[in-house]
Design an enzyme around this catalytic site. Structure first.
Site, PDB file in Angstrom:
ATOM      1  N   ARG A  16       0.873  -1.284  -0.197  1.00  0.00           N
ATOM      2  CA  ARG A  16       0.060  -0.020  -0.143  1.00  0.00           C
ATOM      3  C   ARG A  16       0.889   1.370  -0.123  1.00  0.00           C
ATOM      4  O   ARG A  16       1.821   1.484   0.726  1.00  0.00           O
ATOM      5  CB  ARG A  16      -0.879  -0.055   1.177  1.00  0.00           C
ATOM      6  CG  ARG A  16      -1.797   1.337   1.206  1.00  0.00           C
ATOM      7  CD  ARG A  16      -2.792   1.141   2.324  1.00  0.00           C
ATOM      8  NE  ARG A  16      -2.118   1.371   3.608  1.00  0.00           N
ATOM      9  CZ  ARG A  16      -3.071   1.477   4.848  1.00  0.00           C
ATOM     10  NH1 ARG A  16      -4.340   1.322   4.959  1.00  0.00           N
ATOM     11  NH2 ARG A  16      -2.628   1.636   5.990  1.00  0.00           N
TER      12      ARG A  16
ATOM     13  N   THR B  99      -0.923   7.859  -1.180  1.00  0.00           N
ATOM     14  CA  THR B  99      -2.245   7.438  -1.947  1.00  0.00           C
ATOM     15  C   THR B  99      -3.304   6.624  -1.335  1.00  0.00           C
ATOM     16  O   THR B  99      -4.396   6.449  -1.510  1.00  0.00           O
ATOM     17  CB  THR B  99      -1.899   7.239  -3.238  1.00  0.00           C
ATOM     18  OG1 THR B  99      -1.439   6.041  -3.378  1.00  0.00           O
ATOM     19  CG2 THR B  99      -1.034   8.504  -3.789  1.00  0.00           C
TER      20      THR B  99
ATOM     21  N   ASP C 247      -1.508  -3.249  12.774  1.00  0.00           N
ATOM     22  CA  ASP C 247      -0.962  -3.760  11.567  1.00  0.00           C
ATOM     23  C   ASP C 247      -0.736  -5.303  11.505  1.00  0.00           C
ATOM     24  O   ASP C 247       0.103  -5.868  12.382  1.00  0.00           O
ATOM     25  CB  ASP C 247       0.481  -3.032  11.105  1.00  0.00           C
ATOM     26  CG  ASP C 247       0.778  -3.731   9.752  1.00  0.00           C
ATOM     27  OD1 ASP C 247       1.100  -4.690   9.441  1.00  0.00           O
ATOM     28  OD2 ASP C 247       0.991  -2.651   8.846  1.00  0.00           O
TER      29      ASP C 247
ATOM     30  N   ASP D  12       2.800  -6.894  10.587  1.00  0.00           N
ATOM     31  CA  ASP D  12       3.880  -6.606  11.622  1.00  0.00           C
ATOM     32  C   ASP D  12       3.694  -7.532  12.751  1.00  0.00           C
ATOM     33  O   ASP D  12       4.440  -7.953  13.354  1.00  0.00           O
ATOM     34  CB  ASP D  12       3.474  -5.199  11.970  1.00  0.00           C
ATOM     35  CG  ASP D  12       4.222  -4.095  11.170  1.00  0.00           C
ATOM     36  OD1 ASP D  12       4.973  -4.451  10.298  1.00  0.00           O
ATOM     37  OD2 ASP D  12       3.959  -3.047  11.198  1.00  0.00           O
TER      38      ASP D  12
END
Length: 210
Positions: free
Chosen positions: A105, A109, A201, A204
């Site tokens: 990602r 944006t 996340d 992670d």
């Protein structure tokens, strides 16, 4: 329930999801519980797979039983976090083939960038299950489903742990025929595009790269 979106209310799944959400849960426990949650979600996502009757001789008598029939299964994790859901699914579907789609990602944006794609041949003859723990903006899921359709996939379903309404809406707009299976539909996205309350996340936390 949103049309074509299935949010599990299984108490075991809800209990285990609370462990995944907890910031105190370490990497090892996160991986183990993620596998368990994936198996529970897998039951939900495969409840409508077709079966056929077969005759089985038990130690007592002969009876009519069911076995899976029809299309073969392909599991496609969206890299990298989707890898964490593969083992749980393979516990249920050990003969399933596994493809991979790598999408990162752009943090500015929030758009997905493809960096890898390798899937089995003849996807048009297979049931394809796409897995990713988080359905946030929906960009990666939409891109992955589009890529698989370009390779011929016609029978697709998406399985995620946690989703934001914006991600669900994006997938439904781009691929309205694809059913979505979730452990939870959360409140919203924050200004960084993360699911709230979410679980952080997922990549992670799976790989210990916090």
């Amino acid at each position: 329930m949103i049309q074509n979106v299935y949010v599990s209310s299984h108490p075991l799944l809800e209990h285990k999801l609370s462990i995944l959400r907890d910031e105190r849960t370490g990497t090892r426990e996160f991986r183990e519980v993620l596998k368990e949650v994936t198996m529970l979600l897998g039951y939900e996502a495969t409840r409508d797979l077709p079966t056929e009757d077969i005759e089985v001789k038990t130690p007592v008598a002969t009876c009519t039983c069911k076995k899976l029939s029809g299309r073969k299964l392909v599991l496609v994790p969206i890299l990298r976090a989707g890898i964490g859901m593969v083992d749980g699914f393979l516990q249920l579907l050990p003969s399933a083939k596994v493809g991979h789609i790598g999408l990162s990602r752009n943090e500015e944006t929030l758009e997905p960038i493809e960096y890898y794609a390798k899937v089995p041949n003849e996807l048009d003859k297979r049931n394809v299950i796409v897995v990713d723990p988080m359905l946030a903006t929906g960009g990666s899921a939409v891109a992955a489903l589009t890529k698989l359709k370009e390779r011929g996939a016609k029978n697709l379903r998406l399985v995620c742990l946690v989703a934001a309404p914006a991600g669900v809406e994006a997938v439904q707009k781009a691929h309205p025929e694809v059913p979505i299976y979730l452990a939870a539909l959360d409140e919203k996205l924050n200004e960084k595009g993360y699911i709230v309350p979410g679980l952080g996340d997922a990549g992670d936390r799976i790989f210990g790269t916090l």
